[in-house]
Design an enzyme around this catalytic site. Structure first.
Site: not given
Ligand code: UT7
Length: 321
Positions: A114, A240, A270
């Site tokens: 990225c 980004h 993204n």
């Molecule tokens: O391009 C290179 C750089 N990339 C990035 O910078 C991406 C960085 N990361 C992110 O943008 C975020 O971490 C994500 C969007 C991928 C995830 O968001 P988050 O707020 O960090 O969520 P999380 O991974 O902490 O997950 C929270 C909860 C989990 O459920 P439990 O364990 O609390 O029950 C996940 O399983 O949300 C759940 N979850 C979802 N729920 C509905 C994860 N993805 C989804 C989804 N829909 N798509």
């Protein structure tokens, strides 16, 4: 005034096919509300049908050349930042240079995930400032839909396709492209990667998120220092386009007010190395970015690789060295 590298034109191209959050709800355990709240994304574009990434990149380059008032034959170097080229080998750049009608310009792909566009822009500036190249096209082009697991809700909601390009030229610019800050840390290569066999992106989202904010903020501060500027000198901040929360957190920590931060992640999502030039073009089209503006750019991606740079936008000083 010494020879500098400056951006003189920009263009972009998006695939026609729009994938909304509602479309994803149909086969993924997610909701439109969750995606919007956690990422700010409403929709994204995917390449499909017979359109290749080379086609999309060529459209973006033609747009950029026209904007710069240049012909393809004026370009002597083409750098394409991508990790999703149409073929494993050759890279995308040689075909692109030919399709555009350059006169056998040097053509190379760079893979810095990225952060690829920033690496490409810095390389083009270095080649120009050393006198080895007169005019370059720097392209960010990705078809991340090719390397995204449609059933992985942690990544399928984020990644998308698109292309954008800038023309970079030698000129007696006052500022041009200031020295970029480019960094890497291979210790964290397992937090965001695609294996050769599986060919799908895997990510520890939360960890990547934390590093992305910290590293982009550090790099932007260092880029400002190298350019002898302060945060108050920034007219437009483009980081980004990974997630609206990452963009907001980085801007907040830097102390850049909301009105100076441009984002298009809501409709573009993204697009990895295409993300920054796409945001630059959309910022200009929507009147946020004007000639002479000081733009701060920051990117972060798998590797980890990251960086930042300060660019004076389409500077109008004694161009055409
Ligand atoms: O391009 C290179 C750089 N990339 C990035 O910078 C991406 C960085 N990361 C992110 O943008 C975020 O971490 C994500 C969007 C991928 C995830 O968001 P988050 O707020 O960090 O969520 P999380 O991974 O902490 O997950 C929270 C909860 C989990 O459920 P439990 O364990 O609390 O029950 C996940 O399983 O949300 C759940 N979850 C979802 N729920 C509905 C994860 N993805 C989804 C989804 N829909 N798509």
């Amino acid at each position: 005034m010494t020879l500098k590298a400056g951006v003189t034109g920009i263009g972009s191209a998006l695939p026609e096919h729009v994938v909304t959050n509602k479309d994803l709800e149909a086969y993924l355990d997610t909701t439109d509300a969750w995606i919007q709240r956690r990422t700010g994304i409403r929709e994204r574009r995917h390449l499909n049908g017979t359109v290749t990434l080379t086609d999309l990149a060529a459209e973006a380059c033609r747009d950029a050349l026209q904007d710069a008032g240049r012909e393809a034959a004026d370009i002597d170097h083409v750098i394409v930042a991508t990790f999703t080229p149409d073929r494993l080998m050759p890279g995308l750049a040689p075909k692109l240079a030919t399709v555009l009608g350059t006169d056998g310009a040097g053509a190379i792909d760079v893979n810095a995930a990225c952060a690829g566009f920033l690496y490409g822009l810095d390389q083009s500036a270095a080649l120009i400032e050393s006198g080895r190249v007169q005019r370059a096209l720097v392209v960010g082009a990705e078809a991340l839909s090719r390397v995204t697991d449609p059933h992985d809700r942690g990544t399928a909601i984020l990644f998308a396709d698109g292309a954008a390009a800038v023309v970079v030229e030698a000129g007696a610019f006052e500022n041009g492209c200031s020295p970029f800050v480019l960094c890497s840390d291979g210790e964290h290569g397992d937090l965001l990667y695609a294996e050769r066999e599986e060919r799908l992106l895997r990510m520890e989202g939360q960890e990547v998120y934390r590093h992305a904010v910290e590293r982009m903020v550090e790099a932007t501060r260092e880029a400002l220092r190298r350019a002898d500027l302060t945060v108050d000198d920034i007219d437009v901040l483009i980081v980004h386009q990974a997630n609206q929360r990452i963009i907001d957190a980085a801007a907040r920590r830097l102390g850049v007010p909301e009105e100076k931060v441009f984002a298009n992640v809501d409709t573009i999502a993204n697009t990895s190395s295409a993300s920054i030039p796409l945001a630059l073009h959309h910022a200009e089209q929507r009147g946020h970015l004007k000639p002479g503006h000081t733009v701060a750019l920051a990117a972060f991606g798998g590797g980890f690789v990251w960086g930042a740079g300060i660019v004076t936008w389409k500077e109008r000083v004694h161009a055409g060295a």
